[in-house]
Each structure stands twice: as C-alpha cells, then as structure tokens.
Design a protein around this motif. Sequence first.
Motif, short mmCIF file in Angstrom:
data_model
loop_
_atom_site.label_atom_id
_atom_site.label_comp_id
_atom_site.label_asym_id
_atom_site.label_seq_id
_atom_site.Cartn_x
_atom_site.Cartn_y
_atom_site.Cartn_z
N ASP A 70 0.85 -1.19 0.00
CA ASP A 70 0.00 0.00 0.00
C ASP A 70 0.89 1.25 0.00
O ASP A 70 2.04 1.21 0.44
CB ASP A 70 -0.94 -0.01 1.23
N ASN A 92 -5.02 2.26 -0.20
CA ASN A 92 -6.02 1.23 -0.51
C ASN A 92 -6.93 0.98 0.68
O ASN A 92 -8.15 0.80 0.53
CB ASN A 92 -5.34 -0.09 -0.91
N ASP A 93 -6.33 0.97 1.87
CA ASP A 93 -7.09 0.77 3.09
C ASP A 93 -8.10 1.91 3.27
O ASP A 93 -9.25 1.69 3.65
CB ASP A 93 -6.11 0.68 4.26
#
Length: 314
Positions: A70, A92-93
């Motif tokens: 990420d 992304n999280d």
Amino acid sequence: MIVALAGGVGGAKLAQGLYHVSPPDSLAVIVNTGDDFELFGLRISPDADTVMYTLAGIANPATGWGVVNDTRATLEMLGRYGYELWFQLGDNDFATHIARTAQLRAGDSLTEVTRRLSRALGMRAALLPMCDEGVATLVDTPAGRLAFQDYFVRRRHADPVSGIVLDGIEAATITADAAQAIARATVIVVCPSNPVVSIGPILAVNGYRSALAASSAPRVAISPIVGGKALRGPADQMLAGLGHDVSAFGVAQLYGGLVDGFVIDHADREQAERIGALGMRVLVTDAVMRDEPDRQRLAREVLDFAADIGSSKR
Ligand code: FO1
C-alpha cells in the motif's frame, strides 16, 4: 459449515488456514467489532479488515494488517494539514473505510456492507461482524479509561490494564446471519485471538453464548498463549491485569463450558491434565503458525480433532 470466531491477526491466520483446507463456501468467520472506531470521519473495522484482506490474499505480510504494497499519499497529505498520524492507513485501506462509511451512511447494516466489500475482493467465505450495533471496547488503565485503539496503537499497549468495559454491549444482539451460521455449523472454532478483547466481546453480545450452547457441533478453541506468553499483542499482560492465570490453562478456564476441545502447544503439554479436568478434550501440537503451510497444517489438525470430538459427541 465451519464457523470461526476471530479477532485480528492471530485469528485471521487460522481463518486463512481453514479457508484453504475446506471448500471456500463452507466457512463463516464471525469477527470482533469492539475495536472499531472513527478516524477522519471514517468508520474503521480493523479486525474485519484484517480477516478480509488475509482471506482475499492481499494482507500486508509484514504487519498482518493493512494491504500489501500500500502507498501513503493520503496519510502524508493529511500530515501536511496538521493531523497527527498515529494510526497507519494506506491509500487502498482508506478506500475500504470510505466505501464502508458511505454505505453505512446510506442506511445499510454493517453486516450487509461487510458482505459486499468482502465479495468485491473475491472472498468466498462469509465475513460476519459480531453485531450491527456499535460496541466500543474501553480499557481501564492508571492513565484512565482509554478507547481501544488509543490504548493499543497510540500508546502501544504499554499501560497496565485493570479492567475492560464494552460500551454499548447491552443493546447489541447476535445478527440473523451469525445466528444462522452457528445453527448450521458442523464445527465451531474459537481462533487463537485475544480471549479478553477479541473473543470476549463476541461472547458478550446477547445471543452468542446461548447459540453456542445450543449447537450440537464440536466446539474447539486454540490457545493464543504459548509458554506463558502471548503469540502476539498484549493478551498476556491483560490476563495478568485482570487476575487470570497467564497460561493456556488460564485461557481454557475462560472458555469453560463453552468448548469441547482445547488445542495447546507442546510447550504447555504439562497443563493438558488440568485443562482436561475443566471438561475439555485436549490436543497437544505445534500451535504456533510461522508461515502459510503452518496455518493449513494447524487448520487440518483442528478440523480432525473436532471431527474426533464430534464422533464421540453423537
Ligand atoms: N496496528 C498498529 O499497531 N499500528 C497501526 O498503525 C495500525 C493501523 C491499522 C490500520 C488498519 C487496520 O485494519 C489495522 C491497523 N492496525 C494497526 C491493527 C489493529 O488496530 C490492531 O491490531 C487490532 O485492532 C487488534 O486486534
């Protein structure tokens, strides 16, 4: 149907093993949501996400939580705006939290949102939040009563723990999906997660203890304490602070009457007899999952152990 009760990283590892050694549609993972909190106006569900990313094959292997490879552009920009960056959220999280928050605000339940997100990532096991109501785990320490992520991440679980409060628990009820999964379960696995703040909140939600008691499926728990130490995180310090025995036996005591079988590591083999006296069958094995083959090996052993218990339960 295999039903697993899980918290964060330790639970996700065994859940992944179970997922890989059984047909993909035959697993339901009920996850703790007591760690959930809000940051930057977004709803974060760390344990659900850890299980989701792990079973979807995109978890960061270095941490066990978050997404592999990420990037941090969003967090860095927030840093430029002056926000304190104590909780690491990759780009992304962030997308997961934005989607979850938007869907919750649109009126969908956490169960529905979690189902949609996990399916979108290709996860075929059912990922079931323990409840749809908000429950917040609070930790009593000499520094006061702390929100869970404050205690765990911001203060690096360094404070001695004297009590746990589950704010909102009275209003929380087992979801229809979780109740149905337990009713259909052929095996119930309590993953090697923190018994106090990962499994404890699930069991405290109205309806779980009775659903588990009513099940005729073999119920097996795996000790997250090996050789008197937690495999990960502060479970050992928490057990001590709350007056429990810091051992596999201490964990087994907490699960007394709830499980039929208990899995411990070779390091704790001398506790097998005492644990057996609690009314559980005991499996002594290598209970530490170092790599992915280990997760599958332990999952197979747990399922074989459960099948053996099941054949004598009938
Ligand atoms: N744990 C940490 O120790 N530090 C972090 O910065 C951190 C960020 C994080 C982001 C997303 C997520 O899903 C989990 C994250 N975790 C982090 C793990 C998590 O907060 C805890 O491991 C669990 O809540 C305990 O089960």
